[in-house]
Design a protein around this motif. Sequence first.
Motif, short mmCIF file in Angstrom:
data_model
loop_
_atom_site.label_atom_id
_atom_site.label_comp_id
_atom_site.label_asym_id
_atom_site.label_seq_id
_atom_site.Cartn_x
_atom_site.Cartn_y
_atom_site.Cartn_z
N VAL A 1 40.57 33.75 42.08
CA VAL A 1 39.60 32.66 41.90
C VAL A 1 40.23 31.33 42.32
O VAL A 1 39.62 30.55 43.06
CB VAL A 1 39.13 32.60 40.42
CG1 VAL A 1 38.37 31.30 40.15
CG2 VAL A 1 38.25 33.80 40.10
N ARG A 2 41.47 31.10 41.92
CA ARG A 2 42.13 29.84 42.27
C ARG A 2 42.32 29.71 43.78
O ARG A 2 42.10 28.65 44.34
CB ARG A 2 43.50 29.75 41.57
CG ARG A 2 43.32 29.37 40.11
CD ARG A 2 44.65 28.99 39.48
NE ARG A 2 44.44 28.54 38.12
CZ ARG A 2 45.20 28.94 37.09
NH1 ARG A 2 46.18 29.80 37.28
NH2 ARG A 2 44.97 28.47 35.89
N SER A 3 42.73 30.81 44.41
CA SER A 3 42.95 30.71 45.86
C SER A 3 41.63 30.48 46.60
O SER A 3 41.59 29.76 47.59
CB SER A 3 43.70 31.93 46.39
OG SER A 3 42.85 33.03 46.48
N VAL A 4 40.54 31.07 46.10
CA VAL A 4 39.23 30.83 46.73
C VAL A 4 38.84 29.36 46.59
O VAL A 4 38.39 28.73 47.56
CB VAL A 4 38.14 31.75 46.11
CG1 VAL A 4 36.74 31.27 46.48
CG2 VAL A 4 38.33 33.19 46.58
N ILE A 5 39.07 28.79 45.42
CA ILE A 5 38.72 27.37 45.21
C ILE A 5 39.53 26.46 46.13
O ILE A 5 38.98 25.52 46.73
CB ILE A 5 38.92 26.97 43.73
CG1 ILE A 5 37.85 27.66 42.87
CG2 ILE A 5 38.85 25.45 43.55
CD1 ILE A 5 38.01 27.48 41.40
N LYS B 1 32.89 35.17 47.78
CA LYS B 1 34.23 35.08 48.41
C LYS B 1 35.26 35.86 47.59
O LYS B 1 36.14 36.54 48.14
CB LYS B 1 34.66 33.59 48.49
CG LYS B 1 33.96 32.85 49.60
CD LYS B 1 34.59 33.21 50.94
CE LYS B 1 33.66 32.86 52.09
NZ LYS B 1 34.08 33.43 53.35
N VAL B 2 35.15 35.77 46.25
CA VAL B 2 36.06 36.53 45.38
C VAL B 2 35.85 38.03 45.59
O VAL B 2 36.78 38.82 45.68
CB VAL B 2 35.86 36.14 43.89
CG1 VAL B 2 36.72 37.02 42.98
CG2 VAL B 2 36.18 34.67 43.67
N MET B 3 34.57 38.41 45.72
CA MET B 3 34.23 39.82 45.97
C MET B 3 34.89 40.31 47.26
O MET B 3 35.44 41.40 47.33
CB MET B 3 32.71 39.99 46.08
CG MET B 3 31.99 39.90 44.77
SD MET B 3 32.43 41.32 43.74
CE MET B 3 31.61 40.90 42.24
N GLN B 4 34.79 39.45 48.30
CA GLN B 4 35.37 39.81 49.60
C GLN B 4 36.86 40.08 49.47
O GLN B 4 37.37 41.08 49.97
CB GLN B 4 35.18 38.65 50.57
CG GLN B 4 34.11 38.90 51.60
CD GLN B 4 33.91 37.68 52.48
OE1 GLN B 4 34.81 36.86 52.66
NE2 GLN B 4 32.72 37.56 53.04
N LYS B 5 37.54 39.18 48.76
CA LYS B 5 38.99 39.30 48.63
C LYS B 5 39.40 40.53 47.82
O LYS B 5 40.47 41.07 48.01
CB LYS B 5 39.57 38.04 47.96
CG LYS B 5 39.78 36.89 48.95
CD LYS B 5 40.52 35.76 48.24
CE LYS B 5 40.71 34.55 49.14
NZ LYS B 5 41.73 34.77 50.18
N THR B 6 38.52 40.94 46.88
CA THR B 6 38.88 42.10 46.04
C THR B 6 38.20 43.37 46.54
O THR B 6 38.15 44.36 45.84
CB THR B 6 38.47 41.85 44.58
OG1 THR B 6 37.06 41.58 44.56
CG2 THR B 6 39.23 40.70 43.98
N ARG B 7 37.63 43.32 47.71
CA ARG B 7 36.88 44.43 48.31
C ARG B 7 35.82 44.97 47.33
O ARG B 7 35.71 46.16 47.08
CB ARG B 7 37.82 45.56 48.76
CG ARG B 7 38.53 45.18 50.07
CD ARG B 7 39.51 46.25 50.52
NE ARG B 7 40.60 46.40 49.56
CZ ARG B 7 41.06 47.55 49.12
NH1 ARG B 7 40.52 48.67 49.53
NH2 ARG B 7 42.04 47.60 48.25
N GLY B 8 35.10 44.02 46.74
CA GLY B 8 33.96 44.38 45.90
C GLY B 8 34.31 44.85 44.50
O GLY B 8 33.43 45.29 43.76
N LYS B 9 35.59 44.77 44.14
CA LYS B 9 35.97 45.35 42.87
C LYS B 9 35.98 44.37 41.69
O LYS B 9 36.13 44.77 40.55
CB LYS B 9 37.34 46.03 43.00
CG LYS B 9 37.24 47.35 43.78
CD LYS B 9 38.46 48.20 43.65
CE LYS B 9 39.50 47.78 44.67
NZ LYS B 9 40.70 48.63 44.60
#
Length: 509
Positions: A457-461, A484-492
Amino acid sequence: MSGSGRGAGGAAGGAAPRPVIGLEIHCQMTSLKSKLFCPCRADYRGMAPNENVCPVCMGMPGTLPRLNAEAVRRGTMIAMALGCAIPERISFFRKNYFYPDLPKNFQITQLDMYGDTSIGGRGSVLVGGRTVGIRRVQLEEDPGRMIYEGASVQNRISLVDYNRAGTPLVEIVTEPDFEGPRQLRLFLQMLSDMVGNLGVCNPALEGAMRADANVSLEGGNRVEIKNISSFHDLEKAVVFEIARQEAQHSRGLEVAQETRHWDAARKITAPSRLKEEEKGYRYLLEADIPWVRIDAETVESLKSRMPESVSEKRERFVSRHMIPPQVADVLSSDKMYSDLFDAARTDKNARELANIITTDLMGLAMASSAAAAAPAAARDDVGGDAQKKKHDDPASDVIRVDGLRELADAVASGQMARNSAKQALHEMAKTGKSFAEVSSEMDLGLISDESELLGVVRSVISEEPQAAKQAYSNPNTVNYLVGKVMQKTRGKADPQVTLELLKRCLLGD
Ligand SMILES: [Zn+2]
């Protein structure tokens, strides 16, 4: 050109009369065990040529047909579902004509003639808000098949395979009530869903449903387009034929009464043999088959056998299981998938299960059957609609009810991310492994641990300073950041926890 032709086309250049379209649909009773008049198998598919034959279906002299009673019952159920009158007594007729795939030189069929009737009298169904009349429903035997081989017309050889000869068909004859191709499509879809739901016919099998269309312009001659087994092609053929007849009309020409066929390669209808008149068939009462009485008791017992209809099923999915109407449409129209849903559903997982079946499972089945169908389509004369092929796929055989239930449970309870369900399903279908094995091996779990998500979350912000600024005033931007968070965690990432963390970080900044 005849005088009447000039008369009919007298309004050259003016608006063409409205099209009149009727259908005759042949529907194979694929769920029966034996042929209509002999003990040979009704399911002839996949057999070596001329393996599924006996003296009766080969029309040997001295043989006698023996009517398949279950075919009468199931045919009557189709007639009931189409709102047809059920007669007290039915009989059979011989339709005489010569064709190499018809070894008896006549086809046993039904008619409304000499006071004798077929299994279904007049009825009607509602399609797209309009009533379509059903003229009759009849039982008849399918002929064999002609197979043409050879590189060119000159070198072509004709082969006959009698495996299909005598298999049971239900023919549904409509009134010419269709106002256009769209209604035709809705009707065929409804009918295909209906016979599938009744368990009489598997419409997904190649050639299981075939249709002839009668097309004319009001007051003009009728053209019959024969034997189209893809609904998609049927629609295209009717569209072409209406345009062709309108062009004839505008040039003041009479449309010839004839039989045409759909040339799928050239995308046109072309003339076939001259239309046989009904009297040319020299119908005779089939004296080898006695009258069959359909008494009140039989009708009552068949009524009790009628399953929940497609529309009742849809209504139940929406009102009782809280499934969105569009999803319920897709699910209720397919017996195999709706049965799977009913078998695997619980009070808690119904919505997720419906989603998984209609998007992931159906998508998976379609993708692999499209790949499997590619070489077959090139060699067969009748290519079914791609959508129809989903049943041929082994995916739904591999994924058993238990596996689906466990998968839907995991998503519904938040143990697995929605996006991971598809991946798990693919793996289960590919390897045949259980849900437990797949989920532990693939690390498909939902990330709901705050400390694990906080870093993301912090890196997305920090990567999206503009959006982070706007997020104070615009809720859509918050959703963008969740994405964006979803993208980084591949939907998880657990969406709920992600949202909470985002709000906390943004407000805390
Ligand atoms: Zn036979």
